[in-house]
Design an enzyme around this catalytic site. Structure first.
Site, short mmCIF file in Angstrom:
data_model
loop_
_atom_site.label_atom_id
_atom_site.label_comp_id
_atom_site.label_asym_id
_atom_site.label_seq_id
_atom_site.Cartn_x
_atom_site.Cartn_y
_atom_site.Cartn_z
CG HIS A 201 -1.69 1.31 1.31
ND1 HIS A 201 -1.39 2.31 2.20
CD2 HIS A 201 -2.71 1.79 0.56
CE1 HIS A 201 -2.21 3.33 2.00
NE2 HIS A 201 -3.02 3.03 1.03
CB CYS A 202 3.48 2.39 2.17
SG CYS A 202 2.38 2.31 3.60
#
Length: 439
Positions: free
Chosen positions: A271-272
C-alpha cells in the site's frame, strides 16, 4: 476532560477503538490487548466482523488462535455498528488511502470515517489518524469534519496523527516492537496520544505537529521508492552488459558504511511505497512546485512490469517460441515474500500485460489460493495451481514474481523448461542454471 482520559489510559480502563480491521488494524489491536487494554474493532465489511467474532483471522501474520485469545479474554469485540464509536475512549483510524485513476490522493475513506466519528464524538475522546497521507491532512481535512460535532479540539476532544509502520511478513518487527512517531494538534493531544501509545509500543517519538509526523511517513516510503528505482534502472542497464545486478549489490553491501542495500524487482507493491511518492508530487503541484526526482523514480518503477514482459518475449523468441499462445505460470501474486497481501502487487500488472499478449496464463501462490478482485485490474476467476513435475514440464516458462520461502527452487528449476527470475530467488540453485533467465 484531559485528566480523566489520561487516568483511564494509565490504569488501562480506557477502551481502544480501531477503525479498519486490515493489515494495520489487527496488529494494532494485538499490541493493545497484549498490554491489558480492552479493544473494539470497527469495519464496514460485515464479513470481516463475522469472521473475527467467530475467532477467525483472514490475515496470515495474525493467526486465528490470536483472535480467539482476544475474545476468550473478553478484550476484543468486532462490530459494523458505527454508532458504538462513542463507547471507545480512543479511536485509531486505520483505513485505506489509495490513489485515484489520475494518481491523485483519494481520501474518501478518511473523510467518510471522520463524518461517522463526528456523529457520535463526545467530550473526552482521543482521535488518531494512522493512515498514510500527505502533510496537512489531519489539520485541513480531518479537523474541520470533526469540529462539526460542536466540540473544541484540545479542550473537549483530542486529535493526533501517528503513522502506521507495519511490515507484514517481517518476523523481527511486530507493531509493538516498532517505534511510534506522534504529532498532536496541540499540547494536550500530543501528551495524551503519546501516553496511549507508550503502553503498547516499544518507544514513542514526539514531534512538533501532525504535519511533521505526516511528512515523516512520506519521507520513509519515498526514500525506499527512490532507491529501488535506482537499482531497477541499473538492472536494465546491467542486463544489457551481462552483469548480474544482484551480485553487484551483494558486493557493494560489504561496505560497512555509507551504503544500504535495495533490491530490484518486477515493480513496486504494497500500500505504501508505490503510492506515497505520488502523494508528495501531488502536494508539490498544489504548492506550485515540482518534484522531478520523485516523479522520475515513479516512472522507472511503474515501467518495470513492461520491462519484465519484454525480456520474457525476447527469451522465448530466442527459443523460436512466440509469447502469444505460450504457457506461462507466474509464481507469487502477493506484493512481497511470505505474505498474503495482494495490494498494489506488480504481479497484477504482469498479469494484465500477459493477458494482453495472449498467453495461456496460470499462477501459483501458497498464500493466495484464489485470485482476488482488484480495483484497477481485470482479474480472471482463477485458482492457484498445484506445482507438480508434470505441471512445470508442461509450461513454456515459469515466471517468479514473488520469492516466497515456501518454494523449492531446486525442484522448480529441475522440472521446468525455462525460468524467468525477477527476484534472484534461484541464486543458490546449482543444477539446471542454463534454464534460468533474469529480468
Amino acid at each position: 476532560m484531559a485528566h480523566q482520559l489520561e487516568q483511564a489510559i494509565k490504569d488501562k480502563s480506557a477502551i481502544i477503538g480501531i477503525i479498519g480491521l486490515g493489515y494495520v488494524g489487527l496488529p494494532l489491536i494485538d499490541a493493545f490487548v497484549n498490554t491489558g487494554f480492552k479493544t473494539m474493532g470497527f469495519d464496514v465489511d460485515q464479513n470481516k466482523v463475522d469472521q473475527l467474532q467467530a475467532g477467525k483471522s483472514y490475515i496470515k501474520h495474525i493467526p486465528s488462535e490470536t483472535v480467539a485469545g482476544w475474545l476468550e479474554k473478553k478484550q476484543f469485540e468486532a462490530t459494523a455498528d458505527s454508532s458504538r464509536m462513542k463507547e471507545a475512549d480512543a479511536l485509531l483510524i486505520c483505513v485505506p488511502t489509495p490513489l485515484t485513476t489520475s494518481r491523485d490522493p483519494d481520501l474518501t475513506y478518511v473523510e467518510n470515517t471522520a463524518k461517522v466519528i463526528a456523529e457520535t464524538l463526545r467530550p473526552g475522546q482521543l482521535v488518531v489518524l494512522e493512515s498514510t497521507t500527505y502533510p496537512t491532512t489531519t489539520r485541513d481535512v480531518l479537523l474541520p469534519i470533526l469540529d462539526n460535532a460542536g466540540l473544541k479540539v484540545g479542550e473537549d476532544y483530542y486529535l493526533a496523527y501517528s503513522p502506521e509502520r507495519e511490515d507484514p511478513g517481517n518476523p523481527d518487527f511486530s507493531a509493538a516492537g516498532i517505534p511510534k512517531v506522534v504529532g498532536g494538534m496541540e499540547e494536550n493531544s500530543l501528551r495524551i496520544a503519546s501516553e496511549l501509545y507508550s503502553h503498547a509500543v516499544v518507544n514513542v517519538i514526539q514531534v512538533s505537529s501532525p504535519e511533521v509526523a505526516e511528512a515523516c511517513k512520506i519521507l520513509e516510503n519515498t526514500y525506499r521508492a527512490v532507491n529501488i528505482a535506482m537499482v531497477n534502472e541499473l538492472k536494465t542497464l546491467f542486463d544489457r552488459m551481462d552483469i548480474d545486478v544482484w551480485e553487484v549489490i551483494d558486493a557493494a553491501k560489504t561496505k560497512p558504511f555509507g551504503f544500504q542495500a535495495f533490491y530490484p524487482g518486477p515493480g513496486l507493491g504494497g500500500h505504501c511505497i508505490p503510492i506515497d511518492p505520488f502523494y508528495l508530487s501531488w502536494l508539490a503541484r498544489k504548492e506550485g512546485q515540482t518534484t522531478r526526482f520523485i516523479e522520475l523514480a515513479g516512472e522507472v518503477n511503474t515501467r518495470m512490469p513492461r520491462y519484465v514482459i519484454d525480456r520474457l518475449a525476447e527469451f522465448l523468441n530466442e527459443k523460436g517460441k512466440p509469447l502469444k499462445g505460450s504457457k506461462i505460470c507466474m509464481l507469487g501474486v502477493a506484493y512481497k515474500k511470505d505474505v498474503d497481501d495482494p495490494r498494489e502487487s506488480p504481479s497484477f500488472h504482469l498479469l494484465d500485460l500477459l493477458m494482453e499478449r495472449g498467453v495461456d496464463f496460470t499462477y501459483n501462490d501458497p498464500h493466495i489460493p484464489k485470485l482476488p478482485k482488484m480495483r484497477h485490474h481485470e482479474v480472471p476467476a482463477m485458482e492457484s495451481q498445484e506445482i507438480t513435475p508434470e505441471f512445470l514440464a508442461s509450461q513454456d516458462c515459469v515466471l517468479i514474481a514473488t520469492d516466497h520461502s515456501a518454494y523449492d527452487y531446486d525442484f522448480i528449476v529441475k522440472h521446468s523448461k525455462m525460468v524467468l527470475d525477477t527476484r534472484n530467488a534461484t541464486k543458490n540453485v546449482t543444477e539446471g542454471r542454463e534454464k534460468i533467465y533474469k529480468a
